[in-house]
Design a protein around this motif. Sequence first.
Motif, short mmCIF file in Angstrom:
data_model
loop_
_atom_site.label_atom_id
_atom_site.label_comp_id
_atom_site.label_asym_id
_atom_site.label_seq_id
_atom_site.Cartn_x
_atom_site.Cartn_y
_atom_site.Cartn_z
N ARG A 282 0.80 -1.23 0.00
CA ARG A 282 0.00 0.00 0.00
C ARG A 282 0.83 1.28 0.00
N SER A 283 1.96 1.27 0.70
CA SER A 283 2.66 2.52 0.98
C SER A 283 4.01 2.60 0.30
N ILE A 287 7.45 5.92 3.82
CA ILE A 287 6.39 5.85 4.82
C ILE A 287 6.61 4.61 5.71
#
Length: 390
Positions: A282-283, A287
Amino acid sequence: MSILDQLNPQQREAVTTIEGPVLIFAGAGSGKTRALTYRIAYMVQEKQIPPWQILAVTFTNKAASEMKERIARLIGDRASQVWAGTFHSVCARLLRRYGEHIGISPNFVIYDETDQQALVKQAMSILDIDAKSYSPTQILYRISSGKNELLGVQEYSRSRKGPFDEVVARVYGRYQEGLRANNALDFDDLLFRTVDLLETKPALREELQARFPYILVDEYQDINYAQYRFIRLLAGTRGNVCVVGDDDQSIYGWRGANVGIILEFQEHFPQATVVKLERNYRSTAKIIECAFEVIRQNETRADKRLWTANPPGDNVVVYEAINEEEEADWVAETIDLQVRAGRARYGDYAVLYRVNAASRNFEQALAARQIPYQIVGGLRFFERSEIKDA
């Protein structure tokens, strides 16, 4: 094409390890829901396990519905035969079917928070306890906490630690009498009484253990003691229980969640297989790195570290404002400058805050720059009735 072809090696291990206890540490964005749903599909489709022998428990109706939908996309109509639901909905079904063994009528009603508050106030009135001196909300919270620790009225009375607990114990007794008189259970009773049913009726417990030889639990980092006992009793000696969670994402200690339960899983189930889903889809890498440097400060946590094959991405920016007005003004100015420069659109931004009251400063700062915005899950500050009245 096998469904296993769509999984990474760690997800595949989580899906195919069917017998015995399994702990899946699923980091944020690591494909946890996919692992859960594919595990059920694999059990039904490739291991030929009857779907009605599978119990899948999660925390919210929304999560349960999403799980059912995703399973249905994989195995079709057979998904409806899987027992999938929240702890409370599963326990309510069991009590309606078997509750008469412990004196619970199958047509009991379930009290919501408003009903509970009214019953606590009624009990306080009968006992001549001043609601100004003792908060009904706090008393109900203590009763709920007691039930989550599987403390009945007598056990709570014996464990009281001060004058307030003594008042709670008295109200607790009257409160339970009121529930019985109205053929009612509250939400905490659904688990409390189901655990009571399983503990006191061994023949029925063995019947249900045979009925559900495969148990899956989502968000295991957020369970309380009553939920743990329910799972432990239902798993029995066979112990085919698969739990999915991440202690780094445990945020519900204030409502009774005990993160120690997931950290002690291998003590509760010594033969457990541990699988770590550490790849984040997702990131950005920066992050992930930033999040790890924060969470690693926790003194008690399982050893794991997320990684990603995604691009590094932009740096994380931290701005320390003097006060809330300057904070909101900086946020609005940042959005305004980026949009004017053509580097972003208004819809690219989300502003997160801790409490609804914090929206006012952000709304004023955005409105001052004519930046359109939408409040999610609540009213705009200036549309609240009390603000309009003022």
